[in-house]
Design a protein around this motif. Sequence first.
Motif, short mmCIF file in Angstrom:
data_model
loop_
_atom_site.label_atom_id
_atom_site.label_comp_id
_atom_site.label_asym_id
_atom_site.label_seq_id
_atom_site.Cartn_x
_atom_site.Cartn_y
_atom_site.Cartn_z
N GLU A 16 0.83 -1.21 0.00
CA GLU A 16 0.00 0.00 0.00
C GLU A 16 0.86 1.25 0.00
N VAL A 17 1.90 1.25 0.83
CA VAL A 17 2.79 2.41 0.91
C VAL A 17 3.48 2.66 -0.43
N LEU A 18 3.93 1.59 -1.07
CA LEU A 18 4.60 1.73 -2.37
C LEU A 18 3.65 2.28 -3.43
N ILE A 19 2.42 1.77 -3.44
CA ILE A 19 1.43 2.25 -4.42
C ILE A 19 1.11 3.71 -4.17
N GLY A 84 -6.69 10.02 8.58
CA GLY A 84 -5.81 8.95 9.02
C GLY A 84 -4.37 9.13 8.59
N ALA A 85 -3.60 8.08 8.84
CA ALA A 85 -2.16 8.10 8.54
C ALA A 85 -1.90 8.26 7.04
N LYS A 86 -2.80 7.71 6.21
CA LYS A 86 -2.62 7.80 4.76
C LYS A 86 -2.64 9.25 4.30
N THR A 87 -3.59 10.02 4.83
CA THR A 87 -3.70 11.43 4.44
C THR A 87 -2.48 12.21 4.91
N VAL A 88 -2.02 11.93 6.12
CA VAL A 88 -0.82 12.61 6.64
C VAL A 88 0.38 12.29 5.75
N TYR A 89 0.52 11.01 5.41
CA TYR A 89 1.66 10.57 4.59
C TYR A 89 1.66 11.25 3.22
N THR A 90 0.52 11.23 2.54
CA THR A 90 0.47 11.80 1.19
C THR A 90 0.59 13.33 1.21
N SER A 91 0.04 13.95 2.26
CA SER A 91 0.12 15.41 2.36
C SER A 91 1.56 15.89 2.53
N ILE A 92 2.36 15.13 3.26
CA ILE A 92 3.77 15.49 3.47
C ILE A 92 4.62 15.09 2.26
N LEU A 93 4.27 13.96 1.64
CA LEU A 93 5.08 13.44 0.54
C LEU A 93 4.99 14.31 -0.72
N ASN A 135 -9.13 5.01 -4.77
CA ASN A 135 -9.50 3.60 -4.78
C ASN A 135 -8.81 2.82 -3.67
N MET A 136 -7.82 3.43 -3.03
CA MET A 136 -7.17 2.83 -1.86
C MET A 136 -7.70 3.44 -0.57
N ASN A 137 -8.77 4.21 -0.69
CA ASN A 137 -9.37 4.91 0.45
C ASN A 137 -8.40 5.91 1.06
N ALA A 138 -7.62 6.55 0.19
CA ALA A 138 -6.68 7.58 0.62
C ALA A 138 -6.95 8.84 -0.19
N SER A 139 -6.24 9.92 0.13
CA SER A 139 -6.38 11.16 -0.62
C SER A 139 -5.05 11.90 -0.56
N SER A 140 -4.97 12.97 -1.34
CA SER A 140 -3.74 13.76 -1.34
C SER A 140 -3.79 14.91 -0.34
N GLY A 141 -4.83 14.92 0.50
CA GLY A 141 -4.98 15.99 1.48
C GLY A 141 -5.45 17.28 0.81
N GLY A 142 -4.93 18.41 1.27
CA GLY A 142 -5.26 19.68 0.62
C GLY A 142 -6.73 20.01 0.63
N LEU A 143 -7.31 20.15 -0.57
CA LEU A 143 -8.71 20.56 -0.68
C LEU A 143 -9.67 19.51 -0.13
N ASP A 144 -9.24 18.25 -0.06
CA ASP A 144 -10.09 17.22 0.55
C ASP A 144 -10.36 17.57 2.02
N ILE A 145 -9.36 18.09 2.69
CA ILE A 145 -9.52 18.49 4.10
C ILE A 145 -10.46 19.69 4.20
N VAL A 146 -10.28 20.65 3.31
CA VAL A 146 -11.16 21.83 3.29
C VAL A 146 -12.61 21.39 3.07
N ALA A 147 -12.81 20.44 2.13
CA ALA A 147 -14.16 19.97 1.83
C ALA A 147 -14.80 19.29 3.04
N LYS A 148 -14.02 18.51 3.77
CA LYS A 148 -14.57 17.83 4.95
C LYS A 148 -14.93 18.82 6.06
N ILE A 149 -14.13 19.86 6.19
CA ILE A 149 -14.44 20.90 7.19
C ILE A 149 -15.72 21.64 6.80
#
Length: 294
Positions: A16-19, A84-93, A135-149
């Motif tokens: 999952e991390v590699l993908i 979750g951790a996925k959003t944190v990971y992708t947002s920093i990466l 499709n992995m139930n992850a996101s790139s953060g950013g505007l996704d966070i704004v939308a959830k707020i």
Amino acid sequence: MSKKKKSQCTSENVREVLIMTGAVGIIAAAVYFFLIPSRTSVSSISGLAIIIAHFVPLKISSVTMILNVTLLIIGFLTCGKEFGAKTVYTSILLPLYLAVFEKVLPDFKSLTQSNELDVVCYILVVSIGLSILFNMNASSGGLDIVAKIMNKYLHMDLGKAMSVSGMCVALSSALIYDSKAVVLSFLGTYFNGIVLDHFIFGQNIKRRVCIISKYQDQIKDYVLNDLRSGATIYEATGAYHMTNFTEIVVIVDKSEYQKLMNYVSHIDPDAFVTVYTVADMRYKPKTLFNIEER
């Protein structure tokens, strides 16, 4: 947990991390090689970072990192552990990838030498990366966070919240670009949503076919034996003549749908058929069997 299960769990997490790492790389490449040279601000935090970077002595990667970290903190404070951790990971990466590109190719201009083509290429490439993440139930953060707020505090539908925040980012292009760039930003934001919907949902769309025919047994056998699919049979009554009939309901993909319609047209040209689009399908056999047993 047994050693075998732990090993499987670990390998699955690594996969999952590699993908996700590859998907974020695709998104970062779309931003650096197409969005930035296009001189537009298509809906994304990176698009907003491009605008802000014109007013502060920081690189786009640094501004993106600051924005993503700030939004993550606000997200955790307002929405709890929804991120979750996925959003944190992708947002920093993502900004780290951009920093690498800035270091390796500091004076990169454009592959297409056309703002319009750059926007088109950005939409296509970024949609691939985002669809992999979604499709992995992850996101790139950013505007996704704004939308959830916005969804939590303004009670706005997530899709609408994403559109509104995206259009606000597109509007911000007016601060540094001309009217053509603003129009391109709005059009890019609109078509980006359409293409992304296709990448995420279009590949999984199925059709719910309801068939009423005097050759119901043959059609049922064709579905079960030739298409290797399942079917549901309903007993119904026509309201006009109060005639009893049987309706066969089948869920098929695109290729199966064409085969089924060809068969039905061949065996019974007078069959009554209705077709619905199905974007999501969930099936739990144990639950179904429990209901039937009751």
